[in-house]
Design a protein around this motif. Structure first.
Motif, PDB file in Angstrom:
ATOM      1  N   ARG A 122      37.077 -44.950  32.890  1.00  0.00           N
ATOM      2  CA  ARG A 122      37.916 -43.831  32.446  1.00  0.00           C
ATOM      3  C   ARG A 122      39.396 -44.245  32.390  1.00  0.00           C
ATOM      4  N   TYR A 123      39.783 -45.134  33.281  1.00  0.00           N
ATOM      5  CA  TYR A 123      41.179 -45.589  33.315  1.00  0.00           C
ATOM      6  C   TYR A 123      41.552 -46.293  32.012  1.00  0.00           C
ATOM      7  N   SER A 124      40.622 -47.086  31.495  1.00  0.00           N
ATOM      8  CA  SER A 124      40.913 -47.861  30.282  1.00  0.00           C
ATOM      9  C   SER A 124      40.488 -47.145  29.001  1.00  0.00           C
ATOM     10  N   ASN A 125      39.619 -46.133  29.135  1.00  0.00           N
ATOM     11  CA  ASN A 125      39.123 -45.462  27.934  1.00  0.00           C
ATOM     12  C   ASN A 125      38.782 -44.005  28.272  1.00  0.00           C
ATOM     13  N   GLN A 126      39.549 -43.077  27.740  1.00  0.00           N
ATOM     14  CA  GLN A 126      39.360 -41.659  28.034  1.00  0.00           C
ATOM     15  C   GLN A 126      38.070 -41.086  27.449  1.00  0.00           C
ATOM     16  N   ASP A 127      37.409 -41.843  26.591  1.00  0.00           N
ATOM     17  CA  ASP A 127      36.144 -41.386  26.011  1.00  0.00           C
ATOM     18  C   ASP A 127      34.957 -41.639  26.936  1.00  0.00           C
ATOM     19  N   VAL A 128      35.210 -42.330  28.053  1.00  0.00           N
ATOM     20  CA  VAL A 128      34.128 -42.581  29.017  1.00  0.00           C
ATOM     21  C   VAL A 128      33.776 -41.257  29.698  1.00  0.00           C
ATOM     22  N   VAL A 129      32.518 -40.853  29.549  1.00  0.00           N
ATOM     23  CA  VAL A 129      32.069 -39.573  30.131  1.00  0.00           C
ATOM     24  C   VAL A 129      31.088 -39.778  31.273  1.00  0.00           C
ATOM     25  N   SER A 130      30.545 -40.988  31.369  1.00  0.00           N
ATOM     26  CA  SER A 130      29.535 -41.228  32.391  1.00  0.00           C
ATOM     27  C   SER A 130      29.505 -42.705  32.762  1.00  0.00           C
ATOM     28  N   ALA A 131      29.026 -42.977  33.962  1.00  0.00           N
ATOM     29  CA  ALA A 131      28.811 -44.355  34.402  1.00  0.00           C
ATOM     30  C   ALA A 131      27.406 -44.458  34.960  1.00  0.00           C
ATOM     31  N   VAL A 132      26.754 -45.558  34.661  1.00  0.00           N
ATOM     32  CA  VAL A 132      25.386 -45.789  35.133  1.00  0.00           C
ATOM     33  C   VAL A 132      25.305 -47.172  35.754  1.00  0.00           C
ATOM     34  N   ILE A 133      24.638 -47.263  36.890  1.00  0.00           N
ATOM     35  CA  ILE A 133      24.352 -48.543  37.512  1.00  0.00           C
ATOM     36  C   ILE A 133      22.885 -48.859  37.299  1.00  0.00           C
ATOM     37  N   LEU A 134      22.614 -50.011  36.722  1.00  0.00           N
ATOM     38  CA  LEU A 134      21.236 -50.492  36.573  1.00  0.00           C
ATOM     39  C   LEU A 134      21.198 -51.918  37.098  1.00  0.00           C
ATOM     40  N   GLY A 135      20.930 -52.029  38.362  1.00  0.00           N
ATOM     41  CA  GLY A 135      20.876 -53.343  39.000  1.00  0.00           C
ATOM     42  C   GLY A 135      19.698 -53.384  39.946  1.00  0.00           C
ATOM     43  N   THR A 136      19.930 -53.861  41.167  1.00  0.00           N
ATOM     44  CA  THR A 136      18.882 -53.828  42.183  1.00  0.00           C
ATOM     45  C   THR A 136      18.456 -52.388  42.422  1.00  0.00           C
ATOM     46  N   GLY A 137      19.436 -51.501  42.477  1.00  0.00           N
ATOM     47  CA  GLY A 137      19.180 -50.064  42.549  1.00  0.00           C
ATOM     48  C   GLY A 137      19.748 -49.391  41.323  1.00  0.00           C
ATOM     49  N   LYS A 146      12.386 -46.324  41.742  1.00  0.00           N
ATOM     50  CA  LYS A 146      11.228 -47.209  41.914  1.00  0.00           C
ATOM     51  C   LYS A 146      10.495 -47.516  40.613  1.00  0.00           C
ATOM     52  N   VAL A 147      10.853 -46.825  39.536  1.00  0.00           N
ATOM     53  CA  VAL A 147      10.223 -47.150  38.250  1.00  0.00           C
ATOM     54  C   VAL A 147      11.189 -47.766  37.239  1.00  0.00           C
ATOM     55  N   ILE A 148      12.505 -47.773  37.570  1.00  0.00           N
ATOM     56  CA  ILE A 148      13.439 -48.320  36.571  1.00  0.00           C
ATOM     57  C   ILE A 148      14.349 -49.422  37.095  1.00  0.00           C
ATOM     58  N   SER A 149      14.430 -49.629  38.403  1.00  0.00           N
ATOM     59  CA  SER A 149      15.465 -50.549  38.898  1.00  0.00           C
ATOM     60  C   SER A 149      14.947 -51.958  39.171  1.00  0.00           C
ATOM     61  N   GLY A 150      15.898 -52.864  39.284  1.00  0.00           N
ATOM     62  CA  GLY A 150      15.591 -54.280  39.417  1.00  0.00           C
ATOM     63  C   GLY A 150      14.849 -54.658  40.677  1.00  0.00           C
ATOM     64  N   LEU A 199      20.616 -55.920  36.177  1.00  0.00           N
ATOM     65  CA  LEU A 199      19.422 -55.654  35.379  1.00  0.00           C
ATOM     66  C   LEU A 199      19.810 -55.423  33.925  1.00  0.00           C
ATOM     67  N   TYR A 200      20.784 -54.548  33.719  1.00  0.00           N
ATOM     68  CA  TYR A 200      21.236 -54.260  32.353  1.00  0.00           C
ATOM     69  C   TYR A 200      21.911 -55.473  31.724  1.00  0.00           C
ATOM     70  N   GLU A 201      22.711 -56.182  32.504  1.00  0.00           N
ATOM     71  CA  GLU A 201      23.491 -57.290  31.967  1.00  0.00           C
ATOM     72  C   GLU A 201      22.624 -58.503  31.596  1.00  0.00           C
ATOM     73  N   HIS A 202      21.624 -58.809  32.414  1.00  0.00           N
ATOM     74  CA  HIS A 202      20.886 -60.058  32.236  1.00  0.00           C
ATOM     75  C   HIS A 202      19.488 -59.914  31.631  1.00  0.00           C
ATOM     76  N   TYR A 203      18.877 -58.732  31.760  1.00  0.00           N
ATOM     77  CA  TYR A 203      17.535 -58.539  31.203  1.00  0.00           C
ATOM     78  C   TYR A 203      17.711 -57.971  29.796  1.00  0.00           C
ATOM     79  N   MET A 204      17.860 -58.859  28.823  1.00  0.00           N
ATOM     80  CA  MET A 204      18.272 -58.451  27.481  1.00  0.00           C
ATOM     81  C   MET A 204      17.247 -57.564  26.775  1.00  0.00           C
ATOM     82  N   LYS A 205      15.970 -57.836  26.984  1.00  0.00           N
ATOM     83  CA  LYS A 205      14.946 -57.000  26.349  1.00  0.00           C
ATOM     84  C   LYS A 205      14.974 -55.580  26.920  1.00  0.00           C
ATOM     85  N   PHE A 206      15.276 -55.477  28.195  1.00  0.00           N
ATOM     86  CA  PHE A 206      15.398 -54.165  28.842  1.00  0.00           C
ATOM     87  C   PHE A 206      16.576 -53.402  28.238  1.00  0.00           C
TER      88      PHE A 206
END
Length: 288
Positions: free
Chosen positions: A25-40, A102-106, A228-235
């Motif tokens: 949000r600091y760099s872009n006011q159009d950011v409305v949400s943040a999502v973490i897709l990693g180990t959790g 448990k069904v979507i995370s790394g 997970l999002y960054e490295h699992y390209m097919k995902f």
């Protein structure tokens, strides 16, 4: 910090999702949400304050508030859970909790694949007359291993063969076997990616950004962080295409999913700095 003799004061305690949202949000006011897709996994979004029924205090001057969803703990009868998910949950350290995670995370995708392979070995002799002992060890097959097998483009799927040999000590596998395993990885990853996309679309729908109203096109950016999002390209590719599929061409033109490298750390630092500035604190010592 006290034991280490550090002259520091904690100005803000921020989880990685809120940090990613703040940094984005600091760099872009159009950011409305943040999502973490990693180990959790988790998600947060910027909500209109008047739309929060649980809030009874004074409304913030901005008219907005951040909602930390803790969406990893979402559960519903509509989630496509299988016997493998149910067994994983029962045997986990937190049974009955973090079902969506448990069904979507790394942490869990590779384990789901292992459980399916184990049943195939036990009930269909997929790997021969005996079940490979290593295949019975929970979490021995990690999601990065699953990703490597899923992305194997060699004609003989040699990466799949090497992973099976090195990790599960299964030395001899046919090309047919390897193809089945790649298909299994694809099924598990696709389900996780599509469910992740559904969560994102749910946020956009809550914010009223899932349609074009009166010809007005609102830009909406999702800041996304996590290995997970960054490295699992097919995902990640499947997740993006599913968001587009669910929203339609016209709406999805204004939806952007941006990778936020260490957005959580940057956002936490910004929040600590802004909080200290707001309080007018003498910053002659370090702040975290």
């Amino acid at each position: 910090m006290e034991r280490a003799g550090l002259d520091m004061r904690v100005a803000a305690l921020v989880n990685d999702t809120i940090g990613t949202l703040a940094g984005g949000r600091y760099s872009n006011q159009d950011v409305v949400s943040a999502v973490i897709l990693g180990t959790g996994t988790n998600a947060a979004y910027v909500e209109r304050a008047h739309a929060i029924p649980k809030w009874h205090g004074l409304l913030p001057k901005s008219g907005e508030m951040v909602i930390n969803m803790e969406w990893g703990n979402f559960r519903s009868s509509h989630l496509p859970l299988t016997e493998y998910d149910q067994a994983l949950d029962v045997e986990s350290l937190n049974p009955g909790e973090q079902i969506f995670e448990k069904v979507i995370s790394g942490m869990y995708l590779g384990e789901i694949v292992r459980r399916v392979l184990c049943q195939m070995a036990e009930e269909a002799a997929f790997f021969g007359d005996t079940v490979p002992p290593k295949l019975k060890i929970p979490f021995i097959l990690r999601t990065p291993d699953m990703s490597a097998m899923h992305h194997d483009t060699s004609s003989d799927l040699r990466v799949v063969g090497k992973k099976l040999k090195d990790i599960l000590e299964i030395p001899n596998t046919s090309l047919k076997m390897r193809k089945v395993i790649v298909s299994l990885c694809d099924i598990v990853a696709t389900r996780g990616a599509r469910l992740s996309a559904a969560g994102i679309v749910g946020i956009l729908k809550k914010l009223g950004r899932d349609t074009v109203k009166d010809g007005e096109k609102q830009k909406s950016v999702i800041a996304l962080d996590g290995g997970l999002y960054e490295h699992y390209m097919k995902f990640s590719a499947c997740m993006k295409s599913t968001v587009k599929e669910m929203l339609g061409e016209e709406v999805s033109e204004n939806i952007t999913i941006e990778l936020s490298n260490d957005g959580s750390g940057i956002g936490a630092a910004l929040l600590a700095a802004s909080h200290s500035q707001y309080l007018g604190v003498d910053e002659s010592f370090s702040t975290i």
